[in-house]
Design a protein around this motif. Structure first.
Motif, short mmCIF file in Angstrom:
data_model
loop_
_atom_site.label_atom_id
_atom_site.label_comp_id
_atom_site.label_asym_id
_atom_site.label_seq_id
_atom_site.Cartn_x
_atom_site.Cartn_y
_atom_site.Cartn_z
N ALA A 17 0.84 -1.19 0.00
CA ALA A 17 0.00 0.00 0.00
C ALA A 17 0.88 1.25 0.00
CB ALA A 17 -0.90 0.00 1.23
N ALA A 18 0.20 2.38 -0.10
CA ALA A 18 0.90 3.65 0.11
C ALA A 18 0.92 3.94 1.60
CB ALA A 18 0.19 4.76 -0.65
N ALA A 19 1.97 4.60 2.05
CA ALA A 19 2.02 5.00 3.46
C ALA A 19 0.96 6.08 3.69
CB ALA A 19 3.41 5.54 3.78
N PRO A 20 0.28 6.04 4.84
CA PRO A 20 -0.77 7.03 5.11
C PRO A 20 -0.25 8.46 5.03
CG PRO A 20 -0.67 5.34 6.85
CD PRO A 20 0.45 5.06 5.91
N GLU A 21 0.97 8.66 5.46
CA GLU A 21 1.52 10.01 5.41
C GLU A 21 1.65 10.52 3.98
OE1 GLU A 21 2.81 7.38 6.88
OE2 GLU A 21 3.49 7.83 8.92
N ILE A 22 1.98 9.60 3.08
CA ILE A 22 2.15 10.01 1.68
C ILE A 22 0.79 10.27 1.04
CG2 ILE A 22 2.96 9.19 -0.57
CD1 ILE A 22 5.36 7.92 0.90
N LEU A 23 -0.17 9.42 1.36
CA LEU A 23 -1.52 9.65 0.88
C LEU A 23 -2.05 10.99 1.40
CD1 LEU A 23 -3.48 8.07 -0.91
CD2 LEU A 23 -4.45 7.06 1.15
N ALA A 24 -1.79 11.25 2.66
CA ALA A 24 -2.26 12.51 3.26
C ALA A 24 -1.62 13.70 2.55
CB ALA A 24 -1.93 12.53 4.74
N ALA A 25 -0.39 13.53 2.11
CA ALA A 25 0.29 14.63 1.43
C ALA A 25 -0.40 14.98 0.11
CB ALA A 25 1.75 14.27 1.19
N LEU A 26 -0.98 13.98 -0.52
CA LEU A 26 -1.72 14.25 -1.76
C LEU A 26 -2.92 15.15 -1.46
CD1 LEU A 26 -1.76 10.87 -3.71
CD2 LEU A 26 -0.37 12.91 -4.12
N ALA A 27 -3.64 14.80 -0.40
CA ALA A 27 -4.81 15.60 -0.03
C ALA A 27 -4.36 17.02 0.34
CB ALA A 27 -5.54 14.93 1.13
N ALA A 28 -3.26 17.11 1.06
CA ALA A 28 -2.78 18.43 1.47
C ALA A 28 -2.37 19.27 0.27
CB ALA A 28 -1.60 18.28 2.42
N ALA A 29 -1.90 18.60 -0.79
CA ALA A 29 -1.46 19.33 -1.98
C ALA A 29 -2.63 19.76 -2.85
CB ALA A 29 -0.51 18.45 -2.80
#
Lengths: 350, 350, 350, 350
Positions: free
Chosen positions: C15-27
């Motif tokens: 999977a993708a790391a949650p932190e990296i997924l969250a960074a997409l939303a933040a961007a």
């Protein structure tokens, strides 16, 4: 000249000059190292250097297309673009060899008259090229065809002007000299004046069309271009193993000035044809006759008539004929073509 | 033979056969349409068809590398892989022309003795090739060098076996016949037996090394391969404009069997050398001598001594020499080499 | 763990790391200039510069193959050869992308253990490469896979030694760092030590396998390589128009050290597996376990048994398994694999 | 809207749609086989098949340039030519990716209005293309941009007419659908009508510009084109290892019709702008506004004024502005642009 061939199709339909054929026989003794490490190829380097008054590196290759495409590959990155005229041989007649050999470079067509590139159009194109924009192929090379594919010849100052624009914009300059001999003959200038002194970095030196059998050459004026070309030419299969037989052709052409003598014959025949054609009503020279080719506009029926008489030539349109004078075109062929044109235009006028 | 050249460097250091040179002169009259639309090229198609007992399409090209790389580009997609021996010319000596011309195909090296491909090794390689896996270049072509780059000759049944494996796995078969004449001479078989009847789809037919000047050819046995090759060859700059002068060389070679006669001379010289060498202590033939090349292992001092005597040849290692017999190698050269070997091995034994 | 997935196929199945997924939303707010002219991509340049203690240029690309092939195309002429290990990803698994992107460069395989390149073998290969001979592809680049495709990690001094050899022979050095994070974690060294300080010119920085979604990067340490790459990457379709979403993934990975934390988890799982496997009779680790992969030799029946139990993994041979630990591999998966291995080896011993 | 961004630079400056971002999170659980062997990618194949009422093969790729260049490489031999409009994205903005990916194919520009290809000009070009002449790149593919790069949309009958001409001349048809959603929305037609039923063989399906993050797709309608593309895409580095994250974006776009809803918003904003602009003196729409782009001619001072006010947009000439409406363009941005245009044209009129 009943029954004889009257052939104005191309300068590549012609024979080899006897001197060049004799040079093959003369080269055919003993052994010689392969791939260019032979004395004739070495002598070729020297003689060409003298001819161009400059240290050059000469790569004999088998065809003009090879010379053009490999020379351009030597001065263009794979993401580059090559500026050329709309009528340039590399655009119309080489199956995109330049794009292939360079790994994907793009041809950018520039307007101009009679196969020439218009300097103002070139400048405008370069200013709009998007230099530095990754979305665009990057300007890399200028291709000048001398004599042009329309039979015109750039004057020295015209070449210099294009060369200066190219230098200003960081382009290398390639001269397609498939008919370089015809141009030099017309201009009565030193080869140096027309090439490196005018900004040309690399030259396709045509010999096949001018009395050779199967030899043209890439002449490199810039030392730093040589080494990469050695590998590009090798992997394109254009390093002849018995290179002495190509070098011999090229040497025979340039030693003693044979190349200019042969081109002179072709140019003169073209000039005679031009004079004859200008005197005939209903015919129009579509481009200046400065080398060995004529583009003649005529009523389609006139050209149909020529074909019916068995005159060999190519039509670019129904009403546009191209006549090319070989170095070995016979005076009778010129007379026969003019006579046929007289008959056909006369019939039409009647 | 004091002062004379003794040259075993390569078959491309040799002269042109007088018959082939004469054919150029004979071809040099009148005009002929360019790019292969001439009567000599047409006759070449027919004669080659007769020679191979099969409808063929022949593309004369300037070099063996061009023939190999373009033939392979004609049977390999750009994501394909080409199976060849570790000693294959396309692997060792053509600057990856095959990879370039094909747009990125990969060479896959297969084990085998004396430049041959071992059938079992080929089968294993193909079974592990990952057919259908997008991560892998896809098996596309088999390259057979006949005679091999080690001077061996595949027997007919060996070629057939490789051909059958190739067919089973969907590969096209290309034969690099730079020394095809030497192989046919050795096998005393019909060219048809060695090519299409054995599964070969496309052949590089060598002429330059065998008495030609600047002409080899691609011979296509499969009709559907022809059309794409026309464009690939054109854009590689390998369509000679005055093609009659290449076709004339090829015709002179095959009409009347000259090609086999010339190859026979080279093979015989090699056989004589082999016999002489086998009789000398301290020398070992590293590969069977079946064509016109010998690979000889010797003490480095022996080979140093040959070089000091001025014998021309190439060393593959300090203790491995290659001697190639040209079609025009003189009996005196063979004798001179054997004498020098005797001297050098004798000195060492002393 | 009945019914649960036990998946050791690859780190790209994770999977993708949650932190990296969250960074997409933040961007994902407001607008941002396309093709990399956005603030996140700018920040990425800076942060990577800090991470590597050197001015770098970072090109985010979509895949590791793109990173490898384009990085290599940036340091290899089209007639070049690239030296790599026999197990290198560019050789075994990328459909010759390097050959394609570079316009025809050739891979030259160098021996070595566990996916490493042996320095002596590299030197020998370079000395026999035929530098300056036009018949040969010219040595241009060295490809070092760190961690290797066999799960080993080069020590710092090993990379430096290879780097020094490369420099001596004029090669550029590319590091395939698809698992760079796993190597840095293992070595506990500064990224700078492992790259430019050791002679690396250009790096494929892997993120996808290490908790990213669709982002890897080319990191360029040599300024003069940047400009040509801009065009090569663009024409390969690897400049993302909404690049902020790739840069966001890479930033999330490196800011705060997440990349090393994730790689640490994967490495630790692999180490635990290795310890367990070493204790089991009938199993042999075929390569040192220094990153997140294990190559295990076992009787074919043992591996058959694992497959029958539903354990997901790949076999390289009938008796050789590869197990890859994802950053998100569960402790239960490790236990389940060890338990299954115990069962299968026990059954066989019984 | 003081202080707020007013951004009409491109549709790639926009955000991702929340639904598409949410789909990434939803896809982020458990493990999934790499390189497209995952359930989401499988479902994508099915849903796209339903959407297009035809068996299709979908290749998710990272960029529109990748989709275009690889799709074209899939239908063009390396010696082919691709017919496109003078304004086509592949000609103006992709650094000749099509030429590169295809191994040397050439773009042939065809006249037409507003980014369209004129059928008569296409026919004329094809008739003069020199089919069968080895000197010429051979007509291979037609590139139709729908919506065009000038914001126009081909009518169904127009696509059909071009498709019929292409079929007649043996060309494959590629549709560059970077703004396919905008075109379908404008035409209110079934996707099938606009593609395979109209003669389209392969489609670049744009998602990034229409609310995606980093995903576009190649949609293949002709089965026989699929297999070669698998390898070409792989070696171009465009097979995403964690493909589920691209497929999730594409699925979220098409399931439930989100793609048309988003494109509808962009088109409506453009229509509102167009109405407002037509009412203003001194402005002229240079092309019909049928999708989400406007090309507006205005006095240079007017455009200078917009820039001075901080409105973001691109100028194609000093007097020609392009305004692109994103799916997420705010009503306030539209109003702000119209207000600014009113101010600037008013000032000038005063």
């Amino acid at each position: 000249m009943s029954g004889s061939i009257v052939d104005f199709r191309s300068d590549n339909t012609g024979a080899a000059a006897p001197e060049i054929l004799a040079a093959l026989a003369a080269a055919n003794h003993g052994t010689a190292a392969g791939y260019g490490d032979d004395p004739l190829t070495e002598r070729l380097q020297e003689r060409m250097g003298e001819l161009f008054e400059h240290k050059v590196h000469v790569f004999p290759v088998a065809t003009g297309t090879a010379a053009n495409a490999l020379a351009l590959a030597g001065v263009t990155p794979s993401w580059g673009s090559i500026y050329c005229s709309r009528e340039a041989h590399i655009e119309t007649s080489e199956c995109n060899a330049a794009g292939f050999m360079s790994g994907g470079a793009k041809l950018h067509l520039v307007a101009g008259e009679h196969g020439r590139i218009d300097p103002a159009a070139l400048e405008e194109a370069l200013e709009n090229a998007g230099k530095g924009l990754a979305h665009r192929s990057q300007p890399a090379a200028l291709n000048i065809v001398q004599a042009t594919d329309r039979g015109a010849v750039y004057r020295l100052d015209e070449v210099r002007e294009l060369g200066a624009i190219a230098r200003l914009h960081g382009l290398h300059v390639h001269m397609d000299g498939a008919r370089f001999a015809n141009a030099v003959t017309h201009l009565r200038c030193a080869p140096a004046e027309l090439t490196w002194k005018a900004g040309v970095d690399i030259l396709s030196f045509g010999a096949t069309k001018n009395g050779g059998l199967t030899a043209d050459a890439i002449v490199v004026f810039k030392e730093e271009l040589v080494e990469p070309l050695r590998y590009q030419i090798r992997r394109a299969g254009h390093v002849l193993s018995k290179m002495r037989f190509a070098s011999a052709q090229l040497l025979a052409a340039i030693e003693g000035g044979l190349w200019l003598e042969l081109a002179g014959r072709a140019n003169e025949a073209a000039a005679r044809l031009a004079t004859g054609i200008e005197a005939l009503p209903g015919l129009r020279l579509a481009a200046p006759v400065e080398a060995n080719m004529l583009f003649v506009e005529a009523a389609p029926e006139v050209l149909d008539g020529l074909e019916a008489e068995g005159i060999l030539f190519f039509r670019r349109r129904r009403d546009l004929a191209r006549f090319v004078c070989r170095w070995d075109v016979a005076g009778e062929e010129v007379e026969a073509l003019l006579a046929a044109l007289r008959r056909q235009t006369g019939r039409r006028a009647a």
